[in-house]
Write a protein that holds these residues in place. Structure first.
Motif, PDB file in Angstrom:
ATOM      1  N   ALA A  17      53.119 -51.932   9.798  1.00 33.33           N
ATOM      2  CA  ALA A  17      53.107 -50.468   9.806  1.00 33.33           C
ATOM      3  C   ALA A  17      53.723 -49.956  11.099  1.00 33.33           C
ATOM      4  O   ALA A  17      53.883 -50.696  12.077  1.00 33.33           O
ATOM      5  CB  ALA A  17      51.682 -49.948   9.654  1.00 33.33           C
ATOM      6  N   ASP A  18      54.062 -48.685  11.109  1.00 33.60           N
ATOM      7  CA  ASP A  18      54.666 -48.044  12.274  1.00 33.60           C
ATOM      8  C   ASP A  18      53.776 -48.165  13.510  1.00 33.60           C
ATOM      9  O   ASP A  18      54.265 -48.275  14.625  1.00 33.60           O
ATOM     10  CB  ASP A  18      54.931 -46.569  11.944  1.00 33.60           C
ATOM     11  N   PRO A  49      52.548 -47.477   4.354  1.00 40.25           N
ATOM     12  CA  PRO A  49      52.672 -46.343   5.270  1.00 40.25           C
ATOM     13  C   PRO A  49      54.141 -46.055   5.581  1.00 40.25           C
ATOM     14  O   PRO A  49      54.980 -46.960   5.543  1.00 40.25           O
ATOM     15  CB  PRO A  49      51.939 -46.803   6.538  1.00 40.25           C
ATOM     16  N   SER A  52      57.244 -48.407   7.552  1.00 41.63           N
ATOM     17  CA  SER A  52      56.779 -49.795   7.565  1.00 41.63           C
ATOM     18  C   SER A  52      57.955 -50.742   7.389  1.00 41.63           C
ATOM     19  O   SER A  52      59.005 -50.381   6.855  1.00 41.63           O
ATOM     20  CB  SER A  52      55.767 -50.034   6.445  1.00 41.63           C
TER      21      SER A  52
END
Length: 121
Positions: A17-18, A49, A52
């Motif tokens: 994820a970020d 998310p 990603s």
């Protein structure tokens, strides 16, 4: 998203994820196309998310050893991803290959390496 697992590898696809959280995608099956009928198929769903990165790879990326017989392993892959996950994907692949070549005590790679990645907007 359903993800097929690799037959040559026990590594789960990675979803980063970020915010840097890593999710190991464990549902799937053996590599598609190697058997006429799939012995088992486990379909899973996961929320992806924004921003990603999905990375799938064969064991040739992790089974690289240094002079002290330490394995690059999944930890080495995750280290590269945490540092370089925002590179354009071809450059990220090259960085992974550069790092294992730098890590390796051997002049040549013994196993084939396949990397497949996808970035989500």
């Amino acid at each position: 998203a359903g993800i097929a697992r690799h037959a040559a590898s026990l590594h789960d696809p990675l979803l980063i994820a970020d915010n840097g959280t890593v999710q190991f995608l464990k549902h799937g099956t053996v590599m598609l196309g190697i058997m006429e009928e799939l012995p088992l198929l486990r379909v899973g769903e996961v929320e992806i998310p924004p921003h990603s990165l999905l990375l799938m790879y064969t064991d040739g990326l992790t089974e690289v050893f240094d002079a002290d017989n330490n394995e690059f392993g999944e930890e080495g892959v995750l280290d590269v991803l945490h540092r370089s996950r925002y590179l354009p994907l071809p450059k990220l692949h090259k960085e992974l290959l550069r790092r294992i070549n730098e890590f390796s005590a051997h002049d040549s790679q013994f196993a084939d390496i396949t990397i497949l990645s996808c970035r989500f907007k």
